[in-house]
Scaffold this motif. Sequence first.
Motif, mmCIF file in Angstrom:
data_model
loop_
_atom_site.group_PDB
_atom_site.id
_atom_site.type_symbol
_atom_site.label_atom_id
_atom_site.label_comp_id
_atom_site.label_asym_id
_atom_site.label_seq_id
_atom_site.Cartn_x
_atom_site.Cartn_y
_atom_site.Cartn_z
ATOM 1 N N ARG A 124 0.812 -1.221 0.000
ATOM 2 C CA ARG A 124 0.000 0.000 0.000
ATOM 3 C C ARG A 124 0.849 1.276 0.000
ATOM 4 O O ARG A 124 0.527 2.238 -0.718
ATOM 5 C CB ARG A 124 -0.967 0.019 1.186
ATOM 6 C CG ARG A 124 -1.790 1.312 1.214
ATOM 7 C CD ARG A 124 -2.971 1.278 2.162
ATOM 8 N NE ARG A 124 -3.612 2.590 2.221
ATOM 9 C CZ ARG A 124 -4.457 3.076 1.308
ATOM 10 N NH1 ARG A 124 -4.762 2.367 0.247
ATOM 11 N NH2 ARG A 124 -4.981 4.277 1.440
ATOM 12 N N ASP A 125 1.915 1.319 0.731
ATOM 13 C CA ASP A 125 2.724 2.535 0.790
ATOM 14 C C ASP A 125 3.285 2.892 -0.583
ATOM 15 O O ASP A 125 3.284 4.064 -0.982
ATOM 16 C CB ASP A 125 3.854 2.385 1.800
ATOM 17 C CG ASP A 125 3.366 2.404 3.238
ATOM 18 O OD1 ASP A 125 2.202 2.813 3.470
ATOM 19 O OD2 ASP A 125 4.140 1.998 4.127
ATOM 20 N N LEU A 130 2.772 6.273 -5.815
ATOM 21 C CA LEU A 130 2.546 6.431 -7.251
ATOM 22 C C LEU A 130 1.135 6.888 -7.588
ATOM 23 O O LEU A 130 0.920 7.593 -8.579
ATOM 24 C CB LEU A 130 2.822 5.094 -7.959
ATOM 25 C CG LEU A 130 4.266 4.588 -7.927
ATOM 26 C CD1 LEU A 130 4.353 3.196 -8.528
ATOM 27 C CD2 LEU A 130 5.184 5.552 -8.679
ATOM 28 N N GLU A 131 0.180 6.480 -6.776
ATOM 29 C CA GLU A 131 -1.233 6.819 -7.005
ATOM 30 C C GLU A 131 -1.856 7.290 -5.690
ATOM 31 O O GLU A 131 -2.597 6.563 -5.035
ATOM 32 C CB GLU A 131 -1.988 5.591 -7.540
ATOM 33 C CG GLU A 131 -1.683 5.246 -8.980
ATOM 34 C CD GLU A 131 -2.279 6.267 -9.955
ATOM 35 O OE1 GLU A 131 -3.321 6.888 -9.615
ATOM 36 O OE2 GLU A 131 -1.719 6.453 -11.040
ATOM 37 N N PRO A 132 -1.570 8.533 -5.289
ATOM 38 C CA PRO A 132 -2.033 9.011 -3.975
ATOM 39 C C PRO A 132 -3.545 9.156 -3.863
ATOM 40 O O PRO A 132 -4.059 9.281 -2.744
ATOM 41 C CB PRO A 132 -1.344 10.375 -3.826
ATOM 42 C CG PRO A 132 -0.995 10.793 -5.222
ATOM 43 C CD PRO A 132 -0.707 9.533 -5.963
ATOM 44 N N GLY A 133 -4.266 9.068 -4.980
ATOM 45 C CA GLY A 133 -5.705 9.257 -4.923
ATOM 46 C C GLY A 133 -6.517 8.003 -4.675
ATOM 47 O O GLY A 133 -7.751 8.074 -4.578
ATOM 48 N N VAL A 134 -5.877 6.840 -4.541
ATOM 49 C CA VAL A 134 -6.654 5.615 -4.355
ATOM 50 C C VAL A 134 -7.289 5.586 -2.968
ATOM 51 O O VAL A 134 -6.796 6.193 -2.014
ATOM 52 C CB VAL A 134 -5.787 4.350 -4.556
ATOM 53 C CG1 VAL A 134 -5.244 4.279 -5.967
ATOM 54 C CG2 VAL A 134 -4.672 4.264 -3.534
ATOM 55 N N ALA A 240 -8.041 17.766 -11.618
ATOM 56 C CA ALA A 240 -7.319 16.980 -12.616
ATOM 57 C C ALA A 240 -7.642 15.501 -12.431
ATOM 58 O O ALA A 240 -8.073 15.067 -11.350
ATOM 59 C CB ALA A 240 -5.820 17.218 -12.452
ATOM 60 N N PRO A 241 -7.429 14.682 -13.477
ATOM 61 C CA PRO A 241 -7.639 13.237 -13.318
ATOM 62 C C PRO A 241 -6.854 12.716 -12.117
ATOM 63 O O PRO A 241 -5.660 13.033 -11.961
ATOM 64 C CB PRO A 241 -7.105 12.662 -14.625
ATOM 65 C CG PRO A 241 -7.312 13.750 -15.625
ATOM 66 C CD PRO A 241 -7.048 15.026 -14.858
ATOM 67 N N PRO A 242 -7.491 11.932 -11.256
ATOM 68 C CA PRO A 242 -6.819 11.508 -10.028
ATOM 69 C C PRO A 242 -5.844 10.354 -10.218
ATOM 70 O O PRO A 242 -5.221 9.923 -9.248
ATOM 71 C CB PRO A 242 -7.984 11.087 -9.128
ATOM 72 C CG PRO A 242 -9.054 10.651 -10.079
ATOM 73 C CD PRO A 242 -8.911 11.536 -11.272
ATOM 74 N N MET A 243 -5.709 9.823 -11.446
ATOM 75 C CA MET A 243 -4.762 8.740 -11.684
ATOM 76 C C MET A 243 -3.784 9.141 -12.786
ATOM 77 O O MET A 243 -4.115 9.941 -13.667
ATOM 78 C CB MET A 243 -5.486 7.436 -12.057
ATOM 79 C CG MET A 243 -6.047 7.382 -13.467
ATOM 80 S SD MET A 243 -7.410 8.517 -13.774
ATOM 81 C CE MET A 243 -8.582 7.950 -12.544
ATOM 82 N N SER A 244 -2.581 8.583 -12.705
ATOM 83 C CA SER A 244 -1.570 8.868 -13.730
ATOM 84 C C SER A 244 -1.119 7.604 -14.453
ATOM 85 O O SER A 244 -0.374 7.692 -15.432
ATOM 86 C CB SER A 244 -0.356 9.562 -13.104
ATOM 87 O OG SER A 244 0.211 8.757 -12.075
ATOM 88 N N TYR A 299 -11.495 5.680 -6.482
ATOM 89 C CA TYR A 299 -10.928 7.035 -6.535
ATOM 90 C C TYR A 299 -12.010 8.028 -6.116
ATOM 91 O O TYR A 299 -12.911 8.338 -6.907
ATOM 92 C CB TYR A 299 -10.439 7.379 -7.941
ATOM 93 C CG TYR A 299 -9.098 6.783 -8.287
ATOM 94 C CD1 TYR A 299 -7.908 7.477 -8.036
ATOM 95 C CD2 TYR A 299 -9.016 5.525 -8.874
ATOM 96 C CE1 TYR A 299 -6.678 6.935 -8.362
ATOM 97 C CE2 TYR A 299 -7.788 4.968 -9.199
ATOM 98 C CZ TYR A 299 -6.626 5.685 -8.941
ATOM 99 O OH TYR A 299 -5.406 5.138 -9.260
ATOM 100 N N ALA A 300 -11.923 8.547 -4.900
ATOM 101 C CA ALA A 300 -12.935 9.500 -4.416
ATOM 102 C C ALA A 300 -12.986 10.744 -5.289
ATOM 103 O O ALA A 300 -14.026 11.407 -5.378
ATOM 104 C CB ALA A 300 -12.639 9.880 -2.971
ATOM 105 N N GLY A 301 -11.875 11.053 -5.957
ATOM 106 C CA GLY A 301 -11.825 12.214 -6.830
ATOM 107 C C GLY A 301 -12.734 12.109 -8.040
ATOM 108 O O GLY A 301 -12.927 13.091 -8.765
ATOM 109 N N LEU A 302 -13.310 10.922 -8.268
ATOM 110 C CA LEU A 302 -14.244 10.747 -9.379
ATOM 111 C C LEU A 302 -15.698 10.755 -8.914
ATOM 112 O O LEU A 302 -16.608 10.636 -9.740
ATOM 113 C CB LEU A 302 -13.949 9.433 -10.110
ATOM 114 C CG LEU A 302 -12.601 9.356 -10.834
ATOM 115 C CD1 LEU A 302 -12.408 7.977 -11.442
ATOM 116 C CD2 LEU A 302 -12.491 10.437 -11.908
#
Length: 377
Positions: A124-125, A130-134, A240-244, A299-302
């Motif tokens: 998880r760390d 890499l994906e702080p929005g999960v 912005a999109p929450p994933m890269s 992704y709560a950002g969605l």
Amino acid sequence: MKHQFVIIGGGINGCAAAWLLAAAGEDVLLLEAGEIASGASGGFGRRGVRGNRRDLREMPLMRAAYRIWPTLADQLGAETGYERTGGMSLIEQETTGTKGGLVAADAQAAVQRGLGVPTEVLGRDRVLALEPGVGPEVRAALYCPLDGSADHTATTRAYAAAAEARGATVKEHSAVTAVERSEGRATAVRTAQGQRYEIGQALLVLNNTGAVDLLRDQFDVHLPVWRILPQALRVTPKAAPPMSHLIGHDHRSLSLKALPDGGVMVSGGWRGRWNADLGRGEPIEANVQGNLRAAAEVYAGLADARLDIAETSQPESCSADEIPIIDRIPGTENALVGTGWTGHGFAIAPAVAEALTFWARTGARPDSLAPFSFDRF
């Protein structure tokens, strides 16, 4: 009129094959019933170029595709939109059926690495780095740094344009309605407009969902393949999109791709339904909402993203064991077919085209295509 190679289907597989054959100096005719990239190879957004969690029988083709994609735009002289972002399959559960969950992650990663797809298990760390929005339920991920995505419509059209530049003839609005045969060979095709084209060396039937009817009607070959209507959504998040990365999921029906204009493509196995009156697919509201809900739970950002497009009008072919059929058409010695891509054929299409055109030119089937024969059914 006679052409050495006749290709039916102007999707990514047909256009890629036309380009490779034309680039090798061959005389090629491609016939498309509608317009280039008007079927499963078209539509908005992007498609994943992933090895992560791919059927193991496709891994040799994916390994070859990894080699091709980074330089493909330069070779075609047109943009493909390809980006190697890396991809993650997010894991929330200890076990998922018989094939997933945390308990299977290390073994899955090792198998993928052994088949040429670099893979590591992230805790998880490292996922959060890499994906702080999960969301908080994500415990780990299978990470493939060579995965990414590309613009499927742009890529298909780039292949077609490059094929024409190399001398291939591409004819749109030319549905093939009949195939003539003699002494075990496909000798000519006829179109709905009445044109007849003779085949010098080989016929390649690559018209995806249309291949099923054509083989049944013209060759009396019945494929264990049917049509599905994949659902693809485009949303615009408030930020912005929450994933890269290219995002998949271990147990949720979910796939996410950030789009260059700030939108997000949301998909992952949800389906539409066929509307016979309209002659096309249409969304099912419960499936649209289910897909959006799955995205927001990860992704709560969605959660408050605006739905812009719900698309289910690009039919795809699905096979009984969910990998393609790529083989010589039974009863012929010079006709090949590729169909049953089951929603994950785009990434491997450049490698499939290399192998398939080698087979068409030489008569020798590459080992990478052996798992996709009719004999497995």
